[in-house]
Design a protein around this motif. Structure first.
Motif, PDB file in Angstrom:
ATOM      1  N   UNK A  93       0.395  -1.066  -0.073  1.00 39.62           N
ATOM      2  CA  UNK A  93      -0.263   0.181  -0.058  1.00 39.62           C
ATOM      3  C   UNK A  93       0.706   1.138  -0.650  1.00 39.62           C
ATOM      4  N   UNK A  94       0.398   2.302   0.979  1.00 36.20           N
ATOM      5  CA  UNK A  94       1.349   3.067   1.184  1.00 36.20           C
ATOM      6  C   UNK A  94       2.918   3.112   1.422  1.00 36.20           C
ATOM      7  N   UNK A  95       3.118   2.273   2.368  1.00 35.27           N
ATOM      8  CA  UNK A  95       4.762   2.015   2.108  1.00 35.27           C
ATOM      9  C   UNK A  95       5.073   1.331   1.197  1.00 35.27           C
ATOM     10  N   UNK A  96       4.334   1.197  -0.085  1.00 35.96           N
ATOM     11  CA  UNK A  96       5.759   0.760  -1.430  1.00 35.96           C
ATOM     12  C   UNK A  96       5.442  -0.724  -1.535  1.00 35.96           C
ATOM     13  N   UNK A  97       5.719  -0.957  -2.941  1.00 32.64           N
ATOM     14  CA  UNK A  97       6.186  -1.946  -3.177  1.00 32.64           C
ATOM     15  C   UNK A  97       7.921  -3.004  -2.238  1.00 32.64           C
TER      16      UNK A  97
END
Length: 116
Positions: A25-29
């Motif tokens: 999510x907002x933390x990224x891949x």
């Protein structure tokens, strides 16, 4: 006194290592932390089908002796569809986006032949 850095290459240098890139999510891949003994093709497929990864984006294969890496997501998506189809199951919800991204939304499951 020299301290050697431990190798991150699994035992047996000539092998393929499969790592899943998951969306957080907002933390990224990010690559998903995986037990080193579960980085082979069979365990990777099994973990994906069983829902071990919440939102997989890619699968990357590293060959430890050939110093190469490849995005094998399309091959993995194809294998997941094959296995799900043979089992008479549906694609797990957590894999729908992954399959659509790498195989296409027009996918068609293989029909099993009864009585053979």
């Amino acid at each position: 006194m020299s301290m050697a850095t431990p190798s991150i290459v699994p035992a047996g240098h000539d092998q393929n290592v499969y790592l899943v890139v998951n969306s957080f999510g907002e933390r990224g891949p990010s690559f998903v932390e995986t037990d080193i003994h579960r980085t082979d093709f069979e365990n990777t497929i099994s973990d994906l089908i069983s829902g071990e990864h919440s939102d997989p984006l890619r699968v990357v294969m590293f060959n430890t002796s050939e110093d190469r890496a490849a995005d094998v997501s399309a091959h993995v998506a194809d294998e997941i569809l094959r296995r799900v189809s043979l089992a008479g199951d549906v694609v797990p919800r957590c894999l729908e986006n992954f399959i659509d991204l790498h195989y296409g939304p027009e996918r068609q499951l293989t029909l099993r032949l009864a009585g053979l």
